[in-house]
Design a protein around this motif. Structure first.
Motif, PDB file in Angstrom:
ATOM      1  N   ILE A   1       0.840  -1.184   0.000  1.00  0.00           N
ATOM      2  CA  ILE A   1       0.000   0.000   0.000  1.00  0.00           C
ATOM      3  C   ILE A   1       0.881   1.242   0.000  1.00  0.00           C
ATOM      4  O   ILE A   1       0.516   2.272  -0.542  1.00  0.00           O
ATOM      5  N   LEU A   2       2.068   1.130   0.573  1.00  0.00           N
ATOM      6  CA  LEU A   2       3.037   2.225   0.543  1.00  0.00           C
ATOM      7  C   LEU A   2       4.039   1.982  -0.578  1.00  0.00           C
ATOM      8  O   LEU A   2       4.586   0.895  -0.705  1.00  0.00           O
ATOM      9  N   GLU A   3       4.260   3.016  -1.373  1.00  0.00           N
ATOM     10  CA  GLU A   3       5.251   2.933  -2.443  1.00  0.00           C
ATOM     11  C   GLU A   3       6.051   4.237  -2.442  1.00  0.00           C
ATOM     12  O   GLU A   3       5.595   5.248  -1.904  1.00  0.00           O
ATOM     13  N   THR A   4       7.217   4.211  -3.089  1.00  0.00           N
ATOM     14  CA  THR A   4       7.963   5.466  -3.230  1.00  0.00           C
ATOM     15  C   THR A   4       7.296   6.299  -4.317  1.00  0.00           C
ATOM     16  O   THR A   4       6.708   5.757  -5.251  1.00  0.00           O
ATOM     17  N   LEU A   5       7.394   7.595  -4.167  1.00  0.00           N
ATOM     18  CA  LEU A   5       6.793   8.489  -5.158  1.00  0.00           C
ATOM     19  C   LEU A   5       7.409   8.262  -6.541  1.00  0.00           C
ATOM     20  O   LEU A   5       6.732   8.390  -7.557  1.00  0.00           O
ATOM     21  N   ASP A   6       8.690   7.874  -6.560  1.00  0.00           N
ATOM     22  CA  ASP A   6       9.399   7.662  -7.825  1.00  0.00           C
ATOM     23  C   ASP A   6       8.698   6.653  -8.731  1.00  0.00           C
ATOM     24  O   ASP A   6       8.739   6.770  -9.946  1.00  0.00           O
TER      25      ASP A   6
ATOM     26  N   PHE B   1       4.033  11.709   1.857  1.00  0.00           N
ATOM     27  CA  PHE B   1       4.628  12.158   3.112  1.00  0.00           C
ATOM     28  C   PHE B   1       6.074  11.663   3.189  1.00  0.00           C
ATOM     29  O   PHE B   1       6.460  10.739   2.464  1.00  0.00           O
ATOM     30  N   ASN B   2       6.840  12.282   4.056  1.00  0.00           N
ATOM     31  CA  ASN B   2       8.201  11.824   4.286  1.00  0.00           C
ATOM     32  C   ASN B   2       8.191  10.824   5.434  1.00  0.00           C
ATOM     33  O   ASN B   2       7.579  11.078   6.468  1.00  0.00           O
ATOM     34  N   ASP B   3       8.866   9.709   5.253  1.00  0.00           N
ATOM     35  CA  ASP B   3       8.980   8.795   6.382  1.00  0.00           C
ATOM     36  C   ASP B   3      10.144   9.257   7.264  1.00  0.00           C
ATOM     37  O   ASP B   3      10.747  10.291   6.997  1.00  0.00           O
ATOM     38  N   ARG B   4      10.475   8.520   8.307  1.00  0.00           N
ATOM     39  CA  ARG B   4      11.447   9.017   9.282  1.00  0.00           C
ATOM     40  C   ARG B   4      12.859   9.124   8.724  1.00  0.00           C
ATOM     41  O   ARG B   4      13.718   9.784   9.305  1.00  0.00           O
ATOM     42  N   SER B   5      13.101   8.455   7.597  1.00  0.00           N
ATOM     43  CA  SER B   5      14.417   8.599   6.986  1.00  0.00           C
ATOM     44  C   SER B   5      14.405   9.705   5.938  1.00  0.00           C
ATOM     45  O   SER B   5      15.416   9.969   5.298  1.00  0.00           O
ATOM     46  N   GLY B   6      13.250  10.330   5.749  1.00  0.00           N
ATOM     47  CA  GLY B   6      13.171  11.429   4.797  1.00  0.00           C
ATOM     48  C   GLY B   6      12.788  11.006   3.391  1.00  0.00           C
ATOM     49  O   GLY B   6      12.740  11.819   2.476  1.00  0.00           O
ATOM     50  N   GLN B   7      12.491   9.724   3.223  1.00  0.00           N
ATOM     51  CA  GLN B   7      12.109   9.248   1.896  1.00  0.00           C
ATOM     52  C   GLN B   7      10.671   9.660   1.566  1.00  0.00           C
ATOM     53  O   GLN B   7       9.807   9.670   2.442  1.00  0.00           O
ATOM     54  N   ARG B   8      10.458  10.018   0.291  1.00  0.00           N
ATOM     55  CA  ARG B   8       9.113  10.411  -0.147  1.00  0.00           C
ATOM     56  C   ARG B   8       8.270   9.160  -0.388  1.00  0.00           C
ATOM     57  O   ARG B   8       8.553   8.366  -1.293  1.00  0.00           O
TER      58      ARG B   8
END
Length: 421
Positions: free
Chosen positions: A45-50, A68-75
């Motif tokens: 259900i969660l994917e990277t924006l890329d 949203f940004n996760d705790r490591s800053g990934q989009r």
RNA sequence: GUGGGUGUAGCUCAAUAGGCAGAGCGCUGCACUGUGGAUGCAGAUGUUGUGGGUUCAAAUCCCAUCUCCCACCCCA
């Protein structure tokens, strides 16, 4: 309702009746998918924006995705569609899979839109795809699955239809009147909008994108030509196969369906209610480039997606939605008195061990209320162990629908109920 | 993102032209302390979305805000 905390805009609470409908819809999709030999899968259900940046429409990525940004800053994004995830899954194991792949999935998706009729921010979607085949049989199979689903949920061909066209055909036909590759995209968008705009506005739009009066006239003729499909070998074959499936009544050719999304490369289709009041029930078609866009080797695919919202509205409006209410347990055991409660509980246990679903009444209240409760909960048989029954090793069984009641020996109760249920 | 509407009891909706906030359904109780649906009688329901303003008086008029709905955009 005072200070109840509100749910998130565009989401739905599924109360038991609603959940039963959701499960029912899922079951229909599962049945149809499996009847054609498709296997169920699921993606995160969660994917990277890329992942979506590669090919999804700009609007979908830029404006409609929950990001949203996760705790490591990934989009990170809540998936707005499934196809890119599917393409990745295929690309990742490309050499280990047996083609053509026949896969289906049903799950939640999120798009940040203004909610309205047939549109919510959180919705469920059925995705079904055949990957690694590029034949008219594949197109026909996918359309046949769509038609079978309409049939499965009780929609007749008078109530819903699948509109079919082919992009390759449209490319060839527009090329004949001088529309080259550079002009194709705006012209296809023009065709996509003919039903949505007034004739005057549409004509204006046509001149804006640079069509000559002569070209416009020819496009109009093209869009009114219900026999245009005869110029397409692919469509001619596809329709012949659909005839063989016995599903032609659900299928209608129209040169006007071309699909807004750019990644379609062949046959395209959309399903609508024939009254034309609602949005598309589902849409899909052939796409050739998605797997290569996420880094895999080129492979052709055909598939479609169906949301749960519009189909539910249509079935509701036509009175085709089954109603679900009450408990799944058809047997209800009353509590005759505080002293006899243990008798009721052991009986319940005995029935459950025999595979019969049972609900009991917690605590004690007068039988009238217990009956009322049992009735509202959808029970069909109400069981009573009172003093007399307890003494004689009997149970009173009342059939609520018939209003009749019988004394049954406790030893016989399981076989008695199993016959009745 | 743009535009239009809406909000009164658990639900569906009333409340003439500012003047006591109501009805039906549902709910609770009783008739019916070993039997549901039907009927009759009785009863409880409310910060009129929220905050402010005008007025002797506001559900009603004005402003703001929120909600939900509808259309556009986009799309399942």
């Amino acid at each position: 309702m005072k200070n109840t905390i509100k749910s998130v805009k565009g989401t739905r609470d599924f109360y038991p009746e609603d959940m039963a409908i959701r499960t029912w819809l899922y079951t229909q999709m599962k049945k149809v998918s499996e009847s054609f030999g498709y296997q169920e899968y699921e993606a995160p259900i969660l994917e990277t924006l890329d992942l979506y940046a590669a090919k999804s429409g700009e609007e979908l990525v830029e404006k409609q995705s929950y990001v949203f940004n996760d705790r490591s800053g990934q989009r990170i994004t809540l998936r707005p569609e499934l196809t890119p995830s599917l393409a990745r899954m295929v690309a990742t194991k490309q050499n280990q899979l047996t083609y053509p792949l026949r896969w289906w999935s049903y799950g939640p998706f999120w798009r940040y839109e203004r909610p309205q009729k047939g549109r919510t921010r959180e919705f469920f979607q059925w995705n079904i795809d055949m990957i690694g085949d590029r034949t008219p049989q594949g197109d026909a199979e996918m359309i046949a699955i769509a038609a079978t689903f309409l049939k499965q949920v009780g929609l007749t061909s008078d109530q819903a239809k699948i509109m079919v066209n082919n992009r390759t055909l449209m490319e060839e036909e527009t090329l004949k009147i001088g529309i080259t590759a550079e002009m194709r995209r705006p012209v296809f968008q023009l065709i996509d909008r003919i039903e949505k705009m007034s004739p005057e506005k549409w004509q204006e739009y046509a001149f804006e994108i640079g069509l000559s009066a002569d070209q416009l006239e020819q496009i109009k003729q093209m869009l009114d030509n219900q026999d245009l499909w005869k110029n397409s070998e692919e469509l001619t074959q596809t329709f012949a196969y659909l005839e063989a499936y016995g599903l032609s009544e659900y299928i209608q050719y129209t040169p006007r369906v071309i699909r807004g999304l750019d990644y379609y490369t062949g046959t395209v289709f959309e399903a609508y209610d024939t009254a034309g009041d609602l949005r598309a029930l589902f849409g899909g078609g052939r796409y050739d480039n998605l797997v290569s866009d996420v880094g895999g080797a080129p492979v052709s695919a055909v598939g479609f997606a169906a949301g749960d919202v519009v189909i539910s509205i249509l079935l509701q409006e036509l009175g085709l939605m089954p109603e679900f209410s009450g408990s799944p347990a058809k047997v209800f055991i009353t509590t005759f008195s505080e002293e006899l409660q243990t008798n009721s509980l052991s009986l319940a246990s005995k029935l459950r061990n025999a595979g019969i679903d049972v609900q009991t009444y917690p605590g004690y209240t007068k039988l009238g209320k217990q009956f009322k409760y049992a009735d509202k909960k959808g029970a069909e048989f109400v069981l009573i162990i009172g003093e007399e029954e307890a003494q004689n090793n009997q149970i009173t069984v009342k059939d609520l629908a018939k209003g009749e009641q019988t004394l049954v020996l406790q030893d016989k109760i399981i076989t008695y109920l199993k016959e009745k249920i």
